[in-house]
Design a protein around this motif. Structure first.
Motif, mmCIF file in Angstrom:
data_model
loop_
_atom_site.group_PDB
_atom_site.id
_atom_site.type_symbol
_atom_site.label_atom_id
_atom_site.label_comp_id
_atom_site.label_asym_id
_atom_site.label_seq_id
_atom_site.Cartn_x
_atom_site.Cartn_y
_atom_site.Cartn_z
ATOM 1 N N CYS A 48 -12.176 -0.437 19.141
ATOM 2 C CA CYS A 48 -13.642 -0.415 19.023
ATOM 3 C C CYS A 48 -14.285 -1.064 20.244
ATOM 4 C CB CYS A 48 -14.081 -1.121 17.755
ATOM 5 S SG CYS A 48 -15.862 -1.081 17.516
ATOM 6 N N ASP A 66 -20.984 6.339 13.446
ATOM 7 C CA ASP A 66 -20.897 5.643 12.166
ATOM 8 C C ASP A 66 -20.250 4.290 12.449
ATOM 9 O OD1 ASP A 66 -20.699 4.821 9.588
ATOM 10 O OD2 ASP A 66 -19.245 6.328 8.969
ATOM 11 N N TYR A 67 -21.050 3.253 12.492
ATOM 12 C CA TYR A 67 -20.556 1.935 12.902
ATOM 13 C C TYR A 67 -20.159 1.052 11.727
ATOM 14 C CZ TYR A 67 -22.181 3.381 17.425
ATOM 15 O OH TYR A 67 -22.352 4.082 18.581
ATOM 16 N N ARG A 68 -19.920 1.650 10.572
ATOM 17 C CA ARG A 68 -19.445 0.884 9.418
ATOM 18 C C ARG A 68 -17.927 1.003 9.327
ATOM 19 N NH1 ARG A 68 -22.719 3.851 5.012
ATOM 20 N NH2 ARG A 68 -22.002 5.517 6.352
ATOM 21 N N TRP A 69 -17.232 0.587 10.353
ATOM 22 C CA TRP A 69 -15.797 0.796 10.454
ATOM 23 C C TRP A 69 -14.984 -0.390 9.964
ATOM 24 C CZ3 TRP A 69 -13.059 -2.603 13.463
ATOM 25 C CH2 TRP A 69 -13.801 -3.380 14.342
ATOM 26 N N TRP A 70 -15.594 -1.509 9.679
ATOM 27 C CA TRP A 70 -14.850 -2.732 9.370
ATOM 28 C C TRP A 70 -13.931 -2.571 8.159
ATOM 29 C CZ3 TRP A 70 -15.307 -7.116 12.393
ATOM 30 C CH2 TRP A 70 -16.287 -7.050 13.384
ATOM 31 N N TRP A 71 -14.513 -2.282 6.997
ATOM 32 C CA TRP A 71 -13.711 -2.159 5.788
ATOM 33 C C TRP A 71 -12.940 -0.861 5.756
ATOM 34 C CZ3 TRP A 71 -12.245 -5.992 2.971
ATOM 35 C CH2 TRP A 71 -13.022 -7.135 2.926
ATOM 36 N N ARG A 72 -13.493 0.188 6.351
ATOM 37 C CA ARG A 72 -12.773 1.460 6.380
ATOM 38 C C ARG A 72 -11.482 1.339 7.182
ATOM 39 N NH1 ARG A 72 -17.514 5.906 7.286
ATOM 40 N NH2 ARG A 72 -18.658 5.429 5.385
ATOM 41 N N SER A 73 -11.522 0.597 8.271
ATOM 42 C CA SER A 73 -10.300 0.432 9.067
ATOM 43 C C SER A 73 -9.238 -0.315 8.268
ATOM 44 C CB SER A 73 -10.607 -0.307 10.366
ATOM 45 O OG SER A 73 -10.979 -1.641 10.110
#
Length: 168
Positions: free
Chosen positions: A119, A51-58
């Protein structure tokens, strides 16, 4: 043991003098380490599941501590402050919303910066087949942070309650 936020909010809203700046610095260091570690582990698990949508989740993983601060300010308002006028409450919650948002931005930035480096490290090592080493490193890093957080809580607890701090 009292919550450190109680002393900070009492100094802001009840005109009390805050004198424990050394412990505040220690708590901030523990907060920084904990925010970084939690975000690193969660982003690593997201990357392991591709799951490479880590920007906002981080950002929001560690930034959610601002939400906790706002919830504590509601509890503090209900249990400690004796404000009777409507506009006093509006000013209090307005400023606490601004402080909670600022706290969310600070802790979210800490988490994002920490996960950005992990990452890049994950992508480099995942391509070379060393992802098992990184997973072991993440668990070790998390356990060290938990021990540091417990040490900090025990130290703060000892300062305020005169109980022995040797639990280990």
């Amino acid at each position: 043991a009292e919550y450190m936020g109680f002393f900070i909010l009492s100094s802001l809203w009840l005109n009390r003098f805050y004198y424990v700046f050394g412990f505040l610095a220690l708590v901030f260091i523990i907060l920084t380490i904990t925010c970084a570690e939690i975000t690193i582990v969660m982003v690593y698990f997201m990357l392991c599941y591709e799951d490479y949508r880590w920007w906002w989740r981080s950002f929001f993983i560690s930034g959610s501590s601002g939400f906790h601060l706002f919830l504590y300010s509601i509890f503090y308002f209900a249990t400690t402050l004796r404000m009777k006028k409507f506009w006093s409450g509006v000013i209090y919650f307005g400023w606490m919303l601004v402080m909670s948002y600022t706290f969310m931005v600070i802790t979210g930035t800490i988490g994002f910066i920490a996960s950005f480096f992990v990452c890049a490290l994950h992508l480099c090592l995942h391509q070379s087949g060393l992802s098992v080493v990184i997973e072991a490193w993440c668990w070790w890093f998390c356990s060290i942070g938990l021990a540091a957080a417990l040490c900090g809580l025990v130290t703060v607890s000892k300062h305020f309650t005169n109980t022995p701090a040797c639990l280990f």
